[in-house]
Write a protein that holds these residues in place. Structure first.
Motif, PDB file in Angstrom:
ATOM      1  N   SER A 154       5.481  58.669  78.255  1.00 54.93           N
ATOM      2  CA  SER A 154       6.271  58.399  77.055  1.00 54.93           C
ATOM      3  C   SER A 154       7.021  57.092  77.245  1.00 54.93           C
ATOM      4  CB  SER A 154       7.281  59.522  76.798  1.00 54.93           C
ATOM      5  OG  SER A 154       6.600  60.711  76.487  1.00 54.93           O
ATOM      6  N   PRO A 155       7.033  56.232  76.221  1.00 56.60           N
ATOM      7  CA  PRO A 155       7.726  54.947  76.390  1.00 56.60           C
ATOM      8  C   PRO A 155       9.224  55.128  76.584  1.00 56.60           C
ATOM      9  CG  PRO A 155       6.990  55.244  74.125  1.00 56.60           C
ATOM     10  CD  PRO A 155       6.450  56.387  74.907  1.00 56.60           C
ATOM     11  N   GLY A 156       9.801  54.237  77.379  1.00 56.91           N
ATOM     12  CA  GLY A 156      11.234  54.243  77.604  1.00 56.91           C
ATOM     13  C   GLY A 156      11.950  53.461  76.520  1.00 56.91           C
ATOM     14  N   PRO A 157      13.276  53.532  76.480  1.00 50.45           N
ATOM     15  CA  PRO A 157      14.043  52.865  75.422  1.00 50.45           C
ATOM     16  C   PRO A 157      13.925  51.341  75.438  1.00 50.45           C
ATOM     17  CG  PRO A 157      15.503  53.776  77.100  1.00 50.45           C
ATOM     18  CD  PRO A 157      14.124  54.253  77.418  1.00 50.45           C
ATOM     19  N   ASP A 158      13.586  50.757  76.573  1.00 46.17           N
ATOM     20  CA  ASP A 158      13.462  49.297  76.656  1.00 46.17           C
ATOM     21  C   ASP A 158      12.015  48.818  76.555  1.00 46.17           C
ATOM     22  OD1 ASP A 158      16.206  48.950  76.952  1.00 46.17           O
ATOM     23  OD2 ASP A 158      16.096  49.215  79.134  1.00 46.17           O
ATOM     24  N   ASP A 159      11.066  49.738  76.416  1.00 46.79           N
ATOM     25  CA  ASP A 159       9.663  49.348  76.333  1.00 46.79           C
ATOM     26  C   ASP A 159       9.346  48.801  74.947  1.00 46.79           C
ATOM     27  OD1 ASP A 159       9.037  50.040  78.963  1.00 46.79           O
ATOM     28  OD2 ASP A 159       8.758  52.138  78.416  1.00 46.79           O
ATOM     29  N   GLU A 160       8.578  47.726  74.914  1.00 47.52           N
ATOM     30  CA  GLU A 160       8.243  47.042  73.668  1.00 47.52           C
ATOM     31  C   GLU A 160       6.920  47.554  73.102  1.00 47.52           C
ATOM     32  OE1 GLU A 160       7.189  42.556  72.056  1.00 47.52           O
ATOM     33  OE2 GLU A 160       7.691  42.858  74.157  1.00 47.52           O
ATOM     34  N   ASN A 161       6.919  47.842  71.806  1.00 45.50           N
ATOM     35  CA  ASN A 161       5.698  48.216  71.096  1.00 45.50           C
ATOM     36  C   ASN A 161       4.904  46.932  70.866  1.00 45.50           C
ATOM     37  OD1 ASN A 161       3.702  49.020  69.345  1.00 45.50           O
ATOM     38  ND2 ASN A 161       5.097  49.566  67.693  1.00 45.50           N
ATOM     39  N   ILE A 162       3.864  46.711  71.669  1.00 47.48           N
ATOM     40  CA  ILE A 162       3.103  45.470  71.597  1.00 47.48           C
ATOM     41  C   ILE A 162       2.152  45.423  70.407  1.00 47.48           C
ATOM     42  CG2 ILE A 162       3.348  44.907  74.040  1.00 47.48           C
ATOM     43  CD1 ILE A 162       0.614  46.153  74.548  1.00 47.48           C
ATOM     44  N   ALA A 163       1.992  46.505  69.693  1.00 48.33           N
ATOM     45  CA  ALA A 163       1.119  46.521  68.515  1.00 48.33           C
ATOM     46  C   ALA A 163       1.689  45.698  67.366  1.00 48.33           C
ATOM     47  CB  ALA A 163       0.894  47.958  68.047  1.00 48.33           C
ATOM     48  N   ARG A 164       2.993  45.595  67.290  1.00 42.87           N
ATOM     49  CA  ARG A 164       3.668  44.986  66.137  1.00 42.87           C
ATOM     50  C   ARG A 164       3.213  43.558  65.831  1.00 42.87           C
ATOM     51  NH1 ARG A 164       8.689  47.083  64.557  1.00 42.87           N
ATOM     52  NH2 ARG A 164       8.298  45.808  62.719  1.00 42.87           N
ATOM     53  N   ASN A 165       2.783  42.804  66.847  1.00 44.05           N
ATOM     54  CA  ASN A 165       2.386  41.409  66.643  1.00 44.05           C
ATOM     55  C   ASN A 165       0.881  41.220  66.552  1.00 44.05           C
ATOM     56  OD1 ASN A 165       5.084  40.465  66.731  1.00 44.05           O
ATOM     57  ND2 ASN A 165       5.032  40.641  68.953  1.00 44.05           N
ATOM     58  N   GLY A 166       0.141  42.312  66.480  1.00 45.10           N
ATOM     59  CA  GLY A 166      -1.311  42.222  66.461  1.00 45.10           C
ATOM     60  C   GLY A 166      -1.885  41.978  65.077  1.00 45.10           C
ATOM     61  N   ASP A 167      -3.197  41.878  65.041  1.00 43.25           N
ATOM     62  CA  ASP A 167      -3.958  41.780  63.797  1.00 43.25           C
ATOM     63  C   ASP A 167      -4.784  43.054  63.662  1.00 43.25           C
ATOM     64  OD1 ASP A 167      -3.096  39.191  63.078  1.00 43.25           O
ATOM     65  OD2 ASP A 167      -4.603  38.283  64.379  1.00 43.25           O
ATOM     66  N   VAL A 168      -5.059  43.457  62.425  1.00 41.08           N
ATOM     67  CA  VAL A 168      -5.799  44.697  62.200  1.00 41.08           C
ATOM     68  C   VAL A 168      -7.051  44.446  61.365  1.00 41.08           C
ATOM     69  CG1 VAL A 168      -3.763  46.163  62.420  1.00 41.08           C
ATOM     70  CG2 VAL A 168      -4.398  45.287  60.182  1.00 41.08           C
TER      71      VAL A 168
END
Length: 162
Positions: free
Chosen positions: A12-26
């Motif tokens: 499970s991601p921690g509170p400081d882990d960054e969601n790297i999907a946000r800057n992607g292309d779909v």
């Protein structure tokens, strides 16, 4: 601190882990409303399709959605947020895959086998890839996704963490 390094062994991601999907292309197999596939990485986890935060492909075989992270990562966790107002069973059996390129063979991080909770967490154990694919094979279906989050660390990151 090392952002992107998972500290929790349950993945499970921690509170400081960054969601790297946000800057992607779909890239979806089809799109009922132009640009809607991008909603899957907009940070809105609302599971009510009518609220406008979810995406759905046409009724097709196979139905798929691809996320290009724009560089390779060691992927620890992928969180898939399913539709919660109805139709959750549509996501049953969907495969979540990780690949280095669109033309390379992908590796399965996991298969969705339980849709009782709208949030589904898959542990990818450091699989390396740039592309995340969610695909329903074997049957004609609408692929509906409300959010996808990806957590990991860039393979180009030379930071040494203690």
């Amino acid at each position: 601190m090392c952002v992107g390094i998972m500290a929790d062994p349950s993945c499970s991601p921690g509170p400081d882990d960054e969601n790297i999907a946000r800057n992607g292309d779909v890239y979806p197999s089809s799109e009922n409303i132009e640009g809607a596939a991008r909603k899957v990485i907009d940070g809105n986890k609302d599971t009510d399709y009518r609220s406008g935060s979810c995406f759905e492909t046409s009724y097709e075989k196979p139905a798929w959605w691809v996320l290009d992270l724009k560089e390779s990562y060691k992927i620890d966790t992928i969180i898939v947020v399913n539709r919660g107002d109805c139709c959750a069973e549509r996501l049953m059996g969907a495969e979540v895959r990780v690949a280095e390129s669109l033309l390379s063979t992908s590796t399965r991080c996991g298969t969705i086998t339980d849709v009782r909770s709208p949030q589904i967490t898959l542990c990818c154990d450091g699989m390396v890839g740039r592309y995340i694919t969610i695909i329903i094979t074997g049957r004609k279906e609408n692929l509906t996704l409300c959010e996808v989050e990806v957590y990991g660390v860039s393979v180009n990151d030379r930071t040494v963490c203690e």
